[in-house]
Design an enzyme around this catalytic site. Structure first.
Site, PDB file in Angstrom:
ATOM      1  N   GLU A 165       0.815  -1.218   0.000  1.00 45.01           N
ATOM      2  CA  GLU A 165       0.000   0.000   0.000  1.00 45.01           C
ATOM      3  C   GLU A 165       0.848   1.268   0.000  1.00 45.01           C
ATOM      4  O   GLU A 165       0.791   2.066   0.950  1.00 45.01           O
ATOM      5  CB  GLU A 165      -0.959   0.009   1.193  1.00 45.01           C
ATOM      6  CG  GLU A 165      -1.945  -1.139   1.162  1.00 45.01           C
ATOM      7  CD  GLU A 165      -3.008  -1.058   2.271  1.00 45.01           C
ATOM      8  OE1 GLU A 165      -3.015  -0.078   3.035  1.00 45.01           O
ATOM      9  OE2 GLU A 165      -3.830  -1.975   2.355  1.00 45.01           O
ATOM     10  N   GLU A 349      -4.451  -8.952   1.329  1.00 40.37           N
ATOM     11  CA  GLU A 349      -4.983  -8.615   2.651  1.00 40.37           C
ATOM     12  C   GLU A 349      -6.480  -8.452   2.534  1.00 40.37           C
ATOM     13  O   GLU A 349      -6.972  -7.750   1.642  1.00 40.37           O
ATOM     14  CB  GLU A 349      -4.469  -7.253   3.170  1.00 40.37           C
ATOM     15  CG  GLU A 349      -3.122  -7.281   3.800  1.00 40.37           C
ATOM     16  CD  GLU A 349      -2.719  -5.917   4.362  1.00 40.37           C
ATOM     17  OE1 GLU A 349      -3.602  -5.137   4.783  1.00 40.37           O
ATOM     18  OE2 GLU A 349      -1.521  -5.635   4.346  1.00 40.37           O
TER      19      GLU A 349
HETATM   20  C1  FCB Z   1      -3.834  -2.210   5.791  1.00 37.56           C
HETATM   21  C2  FCB Z   1      -2.381  -2.354   6.200  1.00 37.56           C
HETATM   22  C3  FCB Z   1      -2.158  -3.379   7.280  1.00 37.56           C
HETATM   23  C4  FCB Z   1      -3.234  -3.339   8.339  1.00 37.56           C
HETATM   24  C5  FCB Z   1      -4.607  -3.364   7.716  1.00 37.56           C
HETATM   25  C6  FCB Z   1      -5.744  -3.364   8.698  1.00 37.56           C
HETATM   26  O1  FCB Z   1      -4.030  -0.949   5.226  1.00 37.56           O
HETATM   27  O2  FCB Z   1      -1.611  -2.722   5.078  1.00 37.56           O
HETATM   28  O3  FCB Z   1      -0.873  -3.184   7.810  1.00 37.56           O
HETATM   29  O4  FCB Z   1      -3.052  -2.257   9.157  1.00 37.56           O
HETATM   30  O5  FCB Z   1      -4.749  -2.270   6.837  1.00 37.56           O
END
Ligand code: FCB
Length: 445
Positions: A165, A349
């Site tokens: 990110e 994620e």
């Molecule tokens: C994302 C991040 C990760 C975590 C999640 C909840 O944006 O990459 O590190 O904090 O959110």
């Protein structure tokens, strides 16, 4: 209704170095911008820091054993740049490299494939003293770090990601100041965006020149936005936030151009050859996704953008994030159409925070998390059905951990962590996920 995932679908979990490792002053690690930021008053909920976090630096064998029990095929971790290069460049800290050697070997011995992300937000503080991501030289130092790491671990790690990110690291770290290094400004955010894009390009070139057998990508984040009203100012804010958050990295990296709304301002930073460097051939297309939001004009924000809480009555997680699996399905379809083409897509994620409670019998009955995962995995199945080549899915996160500016107040883990004793306890969602990873079909609601 129970539906199966395609043969060979990859099940994983993700973590990040600063959120779990702790041991911030051990074995020669240098400070990162997050160490500095956490120790400034008022930056983190409850005054929490990542000093100890999940103490994964010492407890990793236990954590790897949990992953083996979970039955996942892959584990995505990040490397702490300041553990390897305490000053960000120059002298190498061998003990840092040895830690990741042991960890990677342990993961492989458990039959799990390590996926390594080189940057999950923990820039060495020494480089921030030189303007961090606002300094073009940082892109070069990043590529040196990537090369060093790949030389050491590239014989065992095949999947690499340049950044996690990068949008969030720039928009929050150098835009609204809510994340380390806490800089607020419009120019600073745009500079960081361009330098991070350059770092991605230089990093990919360096890694490819070292080994031809690596599979390289980046980890984007897609957050669908809608204007909060039909007012023109909200529509403008929505388009700008979409360009900034969703497109400022994948557009130049995959399409070779900055989003139109930002191009004029970024132009002065772009030197001849930059865009070709940034647009590298990648081996997979990866992104993270959690929720969607409504956007309105916020005159106090450097880009005059702000998000609203979700509509009253909408289902939300403990982050206040709306549970909207349809937006996830749409994001996967859009990712294929706009960017990925024929590349395999990985969700690196997805997950949810809920205020978990340990029951007197020691169990954590996190039904809400199971239901979130069920509905979001259903969206993955729908996207696959619609022709999107999603090849794997990684839950955020293995463990409850340090949730950045929110400290330890938000729990995302499949495994509960008692931060007083460091005791780990698999939640009910751990067992739910283990069944899927072991091949059970998904029961859809
Ligand atoms: C994302 C991040 C990760 C975590 C999640 C909840 O944006 O990459 O590190 O904090 O959110």
């Amino acid at each position: 209704m129970a539906t199966s995932f395609p043969e060979g679908f990859l099940w994983g979990v993700s973590t990040a170095a600063y959120q779990i490792e702790g041991a911030v002053r051990e074995d020669g690690r240098g400070p990162s911008i997050w160490d500095t930021f956490c120790h400034l008053p008022g930056t983190i909920a409850n005054g929490d820091t990542g000093d100890i976090a999940c103490d994964h630096y010492h407890r990793w064998p236990e954590d790897v054993a949990l992953m083996r029990e979970l039955g996942i095929g892959a584990y995505r971790l990040s490397i702490a740049w300041p553990r390897i290069l305490p000053e960000g460049r120059g002298e190498v800290n061998l003990k840092g490299l040895e830690f990741y050697d042991r960890l990677i070997d342990g993961i492989l011995e458990a039959g799990i494939e390590p996926w390594v992300c080189l940057y999950h937000w923990d820039l060495p503080q020494a480089l921030e003293y030189r303007d961090g991501w606002q300094n073009r030289d940082t892109a070069k130092w990043y590529a040196d770090y990537a090369l060093l790491t790949v030389r050491r671990l590239g014989d065992r790690v095949k999947h690499w990601a340049t950044f996690n990110e990068p949008n969030c690291a720039c928009v929050k770290g150098y835009g609204d100041g809510g994340h380390a290094p806490g800089i607020r400004g419009r120019q600073s955010a745009l500079k960081a965006i361009h330098v991070m894009n350059l770092a991605h390009g230089l990093g990919i070139e360096a890694m490819r020149s070292e080994r031809a057998d690596l599979l390289l990508g980046n980890i984007f984040n897609f957050h669908p936005y809608e204007p909060a009203s039909e007012r023109e100012e909200d529509e403008i804010a929505c388009e700008l936030l979409d360009a900034l958050w969703n497109r400022s990295f994948p557009d130049p990296q995959m399409l070779g151009q900055y989003p139109e709304l930002l191009a004029a301002e970024i132009e002065s930073l772009v030197e001849p050859g930059d865009i070709d460097l940034i647009r590298q051939k990648l081996d997979y297309f990866a992104f993270n996704h959690y929720t969607r939001s409504r956007v309105r004009r916020d005159p106090d924000h450097p880009f005059a953008v702000g998000t609203l809480p979700s509509e009253p009555g909408a289902p939300v997680t403990d982050m206040g994030w709306e549970i909207a699996p349809d937006a996830f399905r749409a994001a996967m379809i859009a990712a294929k159409e706009r960017y990925a083409g024929d590349l395999p897509i990985y969700i690196l994620e997805n997950g949810a925070a809920f205020p978990d409670r340990v029951d007197p019998d020691g169990r954590i009955r996190d039904e809400a998390r199971i239901s979130y995962l069920r509905s979001y995995l259903g969206a993955v199945q729908d996207a696959i059905e619609a022709g999107v080549p999603v090849r794997g899915y990684f839950v955020w996160s293995l463990l409850d951990n340090f949730e950045w500016a929110l400290g330890y107040s938000k729990r995302f883990g499949l495994v509960h962590v008692d931060f007083e004793t460091q005791e780990r306890r698999p939640k009910d969602s751990f067992h739910f996920y283990a069944e899927l990873a072991h091949g059970a079909p998904l029961e859809r609601e």
